[in-house]
Design an enzyme around this catalytic site. Structure first.
Site, mmCIF file in Angstrom:
data_model
loop_
_atom_site.group_PDB
_atom_site.id
_atom_site.type_symbol
_atom_site.label_atom_id
_atom_site.label_comp_id
_atom_site.label_asym_id
_atom_site.label_seq_id
_atom_site.Cartn_x
_atom_site.Cartn_y
_atom_site.Cartn_z
ATOM 1 C CG ASP A 214 -1.954 1.091 1.233
ATOM 2 O OD1 ASP A 214 -1.775 2.077 0.495
ATOM 3 O OD2 ASP A 214 -2.937 0.969 1.983
ATOM 4 C CG HIS A 215 3.259 4.082 -3.097
ATOM 5 N ND1 HIS A 215 4.313 4.197 -2.209
ATOM 6 C CD2 HIS A 215 3.698 4.653 -4.244
ATOM 7 C CE1 HIS A 215 5.330 4.797 -2.786
ATOM 8 N NE2 HIS A 215 4.975 5.095 -4.033
ATOM 9 N NE ARG A 216 -4.271 3.737 1.305
ATOM 10 C CZ ARG A 216 -5.388 3.258 1.823
ATOM 11 N NH1 ARG A 216 -6.472 4.029 1.901
ATOM 12 N NH2 ARG A 216 -5.455 2.018 2.263
ATOM 13 C CB ILE A 218 4.575 0.876 2.369
ATOM 14 C CG1 ILE A 218 3.895 0.264 3.594
ATOM 15 C CG2 ILE A 218 5.923 0.200 2.120
ATOM 16 C CD1 ILE A 218 3.486 -1.179 3.413
#
Length: 244
Positions: A214-216, A218
């Site tokens: 999850d790029h939000r 990480i």
């Protein structure tokens, strides 16, 4: 309508596990911005380690597979990169740093894909982790897993290699931070370096790891370090002792 040859289409109702899984995957894909990274790993030492454990009297009553070593490697890597186990709490505008890793083990069943999870998996040694994994997979495939077993996971591993698949872009389960897929372990030519520092080509047991996160919450460097740590442990399980 009849197709060529007199055959007709069959319609299957969308319900049960299939319906719930579909809804969850759509929700995840359109809520969490996925990043996927790949790591090609020399699994030769891990495969040798698995054979050693299979011959060990202490492990004779449990099923030892490469998936067990992958699971342990993830737990060790998560200690070094705790953000991989965090939660994006949209409602409260917070990132929750979770104290326990509830490790999901994806299992293909007659009812569809189920992901039971091992609560606080980091507290288990390798033997007990093997027992917990075997118990949950058996419940998922042959029993009636409770909501408690299926819910509350924080990170999932999926062994797509059992189907002969090399890599993929796995979708994160809602409420989790990431998922790691393990591809098929195959004999392949590999560049190795001997004690004299000379390079040569040898046949090694090679697999590909596919990580989605999850790029939000990480960043790429965190996900990359986590994946690299897992890969290095699988290349040399002794590193797991040093990093545990």
């Amino acid at each position: 309508p009849a197709a060529s040859g007199g055959l007709t289409d069959e319609r299957l109702p969308i319900k049960g596990v299939r319906k719930v899984t579909a809804q969850a995957m759509v929700s995840s894909a359109f809520t969490a911005p996925h990043v996927s990274e790949f790591y090609t790993v020399d699994m030769t030492r891990t495969m040798e380690f698995v054979k050693e454990l299979q011959r060990d009297r202490e492990f004779r009553d449990v099923k030892v597979t490469p998936n067990l070593i992958v699971a342990k490697a993830c737990l060790i890597a998560m200690k070094r990169e705790p953000m991989m186990n965090a939660l994006w709490d949209e409602a409260n505008a917070e990132i929750v740093m979770r104290s326990e890793v509830n490790l999901g083990i994806a299992a293909a069943t007659d009812r569809g894909l189920l992901v039971p999870n091992i609560k606080d998996a980091g507290r288990f040694g390798l033997l007990d982790l093997a027992r917990e994994m075997a118990k949950l997979i058996d419940i998922a495939r042959h029993g009636k897993p409770s909501p408690a077993i299926l819910n509350g996971g924080t990170f999932t591993i999926s062994n797509i290699g059992v189907f002969g698949v090399d890599a993929g872009t796995p979708i994160i389960k809602p409420g989790e931070s990431g998922i790691l897929a393990i591809g098929a372990v195959r004999p392949m030519p590999w560049v190795v370096t001997n004690d004299a520092g000379e390079q040569d080509i040898a046949i090694r047991q090679v697999a590909q790891l596919s990580l989605s996160f999850d790029h939000r919450l990480i960043d790429g460097d965190v996900g990359s370090r986590f994946l690299s740590t897992v890969g290095q442990i699988l290349e040399n399980p002794a590193k797991g002792i040093a990093w545990a």
